[in-house]
Design an enzyme around this catalytic site. Structure first.
Site, PDB file in Angstrom:
ATOM      1  N   SER A   1      33.227  17.490  -8.493  1.00  0.00           N
ATOM      2  CA  SER A   1      33.972  18.431  -8.639  1.00  0.00           C
ATOM      3  C   SER A   1      33.519  18.434 -10.099  1.00  0.00           C
ATOM      4  CB  SER A   1      35.163  17.785  -8.998  1.00  0.00           C
ATOM      5  OG  SER A   1      36.339  19.061  -9.057  1.00  0.00           O
ATOM      6  N   ASN A   2      34.445  18.834 -11.159  1.00  0.00           N
ATOM      7  CA  ASN A   2      34.780  18.987 -12.419  1.00  0.00           C
ATOM      8  C   ASN A   2      35.949  18.556 -13.493  1.00  0.00           C
ATOM      9  OD1 ASN A   2      36.344  21.470 -12.742  1.00  0.00           O
ATOM     10  ND2 ASN A   2      34.453  22.714 -11.998  1.00  0.00           N
ATOM     11  N   ARG A   3      35.717  18.875 -14.885  1.00  0.00           N
ATOM     12  CA  ARG A   3      36.917  18.117 -15.401  1.00  0.00           C
ATOM     13  C   ARG A   3      37.929  19.258 -15.611  1.00  0.00           C
ATOM     14  NH1 ARG A   3      34.718  16.291 -20.619  1.00  0.00           N
ATOM     15  NH2 ARG A   3      36.629  15.614 -21.104  1.00  0.00           N
ATOM     16  N   SER A   4      38.174  20.466 -14.958  1.00  0.00           N
ATOM     17  CA  SER A   4      39.330  21.425 -15.312  1.00  0.00           C
ATOM     18  C   SER A   4      40.295  21.239 -14.403  1.00  0.00           C
ATOM     19  CB  SER A   4      38.502  22.450 -14.123  1.00  0.00           C
ATOM     20  OG  SER A   4      39.309  23.450 -14.410  1.00  0.00           O
TER      21      SER A   4
END
Ligand code: CTP
Length: 414
Positions: free
Chosen positions: A218-221
């Site tokens: 996933s990512n840091r959003s």
């Protein structure tokens, strides 16, 4: 003409050194022809005399709920706070001390100011002022968070020289800054039906792409920007579909929220709603890649010292929306860049056939992913470029949705 002209403003002054700045604030408000009712807490009167506020506002100053009409010996008015509370277009609490914020958070009504605030239905703007230790105390922070969630607006505090000669956060925002914020709030209200009858799809959060049943990339959003956009669209009267990848946030009340995990799920939910929508706001951080194969069972580490995963590209949802959208529909895409902002953002604008690209520099830690504030530059399909100042994501969301409203009013995108 100032949006403050003729507006009823309730100015609550609580007891702190910064109370003297409330005098200048009152002067600025009356200069813009606002009609200001001042309410002081008893402690505030130790810092500034009510006569100063009375003279500058030209109106009575409320301190005691049992103030007598017609002076001593006159009839007792037991609910003098109700008229200014009902008439207020905006309430400003400046300075807002730790004590007053705590009472506001708990709904305590033990003085004229906090009692009045309980009856106010207009927006409330608080300008905290206290020393750094008090501001940073978990109790104060929790109270502020709770008030924010309830829709109270905040301005400041700034960092600077404080009363005890220590330097840190807690200094009340300057009166000009408070007035500027008040104008923005009232402007937002005056456009409160800008998106009435419009249907807006907002995507938010970072998608999760599974590697096996227990792992994902996933990512840091954080989803903060997308959720704030959904809230702002609701505030402006739109019907909102929020397509949310996993976040820790509660969806704004009043929107239809669909929870998704992967880019493919998000794509399906967005495209399903495209025909019925006036605008699609792609605030989600959609993972560009997903694992080519996702095993049915958990991958055991066994004796292996390497796990090679092949990633395949996810469809670009925004680009698909751009390709399919009809005349009049608006597409907003986001660009998180670490370098050559203008070049990359303009490229995205074209590639996705977006009407507006909201670009920010994520290499700056104080803005962007996970932060409460953001500073963005807007790139419009007609070549216009607009740089917005750094502001909280909630405020930015309102600015952005107002622009979406204007694009729609002009007949939407190309
Ligand atoms: N987006 C999308 N579908 C994807 C990837 C991104 O709809 N598969 C949307 C995002 O919601 C955002 C915009 O496209 O509005 C971001 O553009 P993108 O080209 O993905 O930017 P980056 O991920 O930053 O890509 P790169 O760094 O490769 O330019």
């Amino acid at each position: 003409m100032s949006v403050l002209k003729g507006k009823r403003v309730l100015l609550g002054v609580s007891g702190g050194i910064a109370a003297y700045k409330a005098v200048e604030l009152l002067r600025l408000l009356t200069k813009e022809d606002a009609v200001v009712d001042v309410i002081m807490t008893p402690t505030a009167t130790h810092f500034v005399g009510p006569e100063t506020f009375r003279a500058l506002s030209g109106r009575p100053v409320l301190i005691d709920l049992f103030d007598r009409a017609g002076g001593e010996g006159g009839s007792t008015v037991v609910i003098p706070h109700l008229e200014p509370a009902e008439a207020a277009d905006l309430a400003i609490v400046a300075p807002a001390t730790a004590n007053t914020l705590a009472k506001m958070a708990l709904g305590i009504a033990d003085n004229a100011l906090v009692t009045t605030l309980l009856s106010v239905t207009a927006p409330v703007l608080a300008a905290p002022a206290m020393d750094s230790d008090m501001w940073l105390h978990p109790a104060t922070q929790a109270n502020v968070e709770l008030l924010r969630q309830r829709g109270v607006h905040f301005v400041g505090p700034g960092t600077g020289q404080l009363a005890r000669r220590n330097v840190g956060p807690g200094r009340m925002a300057e009166p000009e800054e408070i007035v500027a914020k008040a104008r923005r709030i009232l402007q937002g209200r005056s456009q409160s039906q800008l998106l009435a009858g419009r249907r807006i799809v907002v995507t938010a959060g970072g998608t999760r792409e599974p590697l096996d049943p227990v792992r994902f990339i996933s990512n840091r959003s954080s989803g903060k920007m997308g959720f704030a956009l959904a809230q702002a669209a609701l505030d402006l009267g739109a019907e909102v579909d929020l397509i949310a990848a996993p976040t820790a946030l509660a969806p704004p009340r009043g929107c239809r929220c669909v929870e998704v995990e992967t880019a493919l799920q998000m794509r399906r939910e967005v495209l399903e709603r495209l025909d019925a929508s006036d605008a699609v706001i792609m605030a989600a951080a959609v993972a560009d890649w997903r694992a080519e194969e996702v095993p049915e069972h958990k991958v055991k580490k066994g004796d292996a010292d390497r796990w090679t995963i092949t990633l395949v590209k996810n469809p670009d949802i925004a680009a698909e929306v751009g390709a399919r959208k009809k005349s009049g529909q608006v597409l907003v895409a986001f660009a998180a860049e670490t370098e050559r902002l203008r070049e990359h953002a303009t490229e995205k604008l074209k590639k996705k056939r977006a009407d507006l690209v909201v670009a920010n520099d994520v290499s700056r830690t104080e803005i962007g992913f996970g932060a409460d504030e953001n500073q963005v530059t807007l790139f419009y399909a007609d070549g216009r470029i607009e740089e917005l100042p750094q502001m909280r994501k909630e405020e930015l969301a309102l600015e952005l949705m107002q622009r979406v409203g204007r694009l729609l009013a002009q007949g939407g995108g190309a």
